[in-house]
Design a protein around this motif. Sequence first.
Motif, mmCIF file in Angstrom:
data_model
loop_
_atom_site.group_PDB
_atom_site.id
_atom_site.type_symbol
_atom_site.label_atom_id
_atom_site.label_comp_id
_atom_site.label_asym_id
_atom_site.label_seq_id
_atom_site.Cartn_x
_atom_site.Cartn_y
_atom_site.Cartn_z
ATOM 1 N N GLY A 114 0.807 -1.213 0.000
ATOM 2 C CA GLY A 114 0.000 0.000 0.000
ATOM 3 C C GLY A 114 0.845 1.270 0.000
ATOM 4 N N LYS A 115 2.125 1.108 -0.187
ATOM 5 C CA LYS A 115 3.037 2.254 -0.194
ATOM 6 C C LYS A 115 3.150 2.794 -1.625
ATOM 7 N N PRO A 116 2.878 4.096 -1.816
ATOM 8 C CA PRO A 116 2.980 4.651 -3.173
ATOM 9 C C PRO A 116 4.448 4.789 -3.599
ATOM 10 N N GLN A 117 4.728 4.343 -4.796
ATOM 11 C CA GLN A 117 6.060 4.468 -5.389
ATOM 12 C C GLN A 117 5.970 5.484 -6.525
ATOM 13 N N ARG A 118 6.904 6.401 -6.544
ATOM 14 C CA ARG A 118 6.907 7.445 -7.577
ATOM 15 C C ARG A 118 7.765 7.003 -8.761
ATOM 16 N N TYR A 119 7.197 7.197 -9.964
ATOM 17 C CA TYR A 119 7.908 6.871 -11.203
ATOM 18 C C TYR A 119 7.787 8.048 -12.164
ATOM 19 N N THR A 120 8.782 8.197 -13.008
ATOM 20 C CA THR A 120 8.726 9.163 -14.102
ATOM 21 C C THR A 120 8.944 8.399 -15.392
ATOM 22 N N LEU A 121 8.000 8.543 -16.306
ATOM 23 C CA LEU A 121 8.103 7.909 -17.616
ATOM 24 C C LEU A 121 8.430 8.990 -18.633
ATOM 25 N N ALA A 122 9.400 8.729 -19.484
ATOM 26 C CA ALA A 122 9.788 9.692 -20.519
ATOM 27 C C ALA A 122 9.842 8.986 -21.860
ATOM 28 N N VAL A 123 9.277 9.633 -22.864
ATOM 29 C CA VAL A 123 9.338 9.150 -24.241
ATOM 30 C C VAL A 123 9.864 10.291 -25.090
#
Length: 179
Positions: free
Chosen positions: A137-146
Motif C-alpha cells: 500500500g506504499k505509493p512508489q513514484r515513477y517518471t516515464l519519458a518518451v
Amino acid sequence: MAHSITRRLLVSNLVVLAAFLGLAGAALDRAFRNSSEAAVRERLQAHVYTLLATADEDANGRMRLPEVLGAPAFNSPDSGLYAEVSGENGGYRWRSGSLIGKDRRLVSEIGVGVTVFRLTPELSIFEQGISWEDDDGKPQRYTLAVAADSHTLVAEQRAFRNTLWIWLGGVAGLLLLMQ
C-alpha cells in the motif's frame, strides 16, 4: 503636386501591405509551429500510455516494464523513438532497446501528476510523473519519458515556413502590380 500625393499614397500602401503580410505570415507560422508541436506532444503522450499499459508488477507489486515492447521502434537501436522510466527513489531504471549505446538521460525526476514537454535541438521529450501503489500500500513514484528525434518536426516547420513566405511574397508582388 499630383505626383507627390500619388507617391505618398503608393509608399503608405506599400508600408501597410508589408506590415500586414509580415504580421499575417508571422501569425500563421506561429500557429503552424504550435499545432505541429502539439501533435508531437500528443503522440508522445500516447506512447507513455502504451508504456503504462504494458507495465507489469514484480513480486512486491512494484511497476516493471518488459525487456521487449510491442512497438518495434522502441526495440531497435537508434530508431528515433526512445523511452526511459525511473522510479523508487532511484532504485528502478528501465531503458528501451532503442537507447542501447546512448548515454543520454531522458528522465528529469518530476512530481506525481506533472507532465512536461520540451524540445531540444535533437529530441522532442514528453515526461509524466505517476504514483504506483505496491503490495504494501506504499505509493512508489515513477517518471516515464518518451522521446522522438526532432529532425522531422524541424524539417516540416521549415518547409511550411518556406512555402508560406513564397506565397505571401507572390501575393505581395501581385498586389503591388495592381497598385
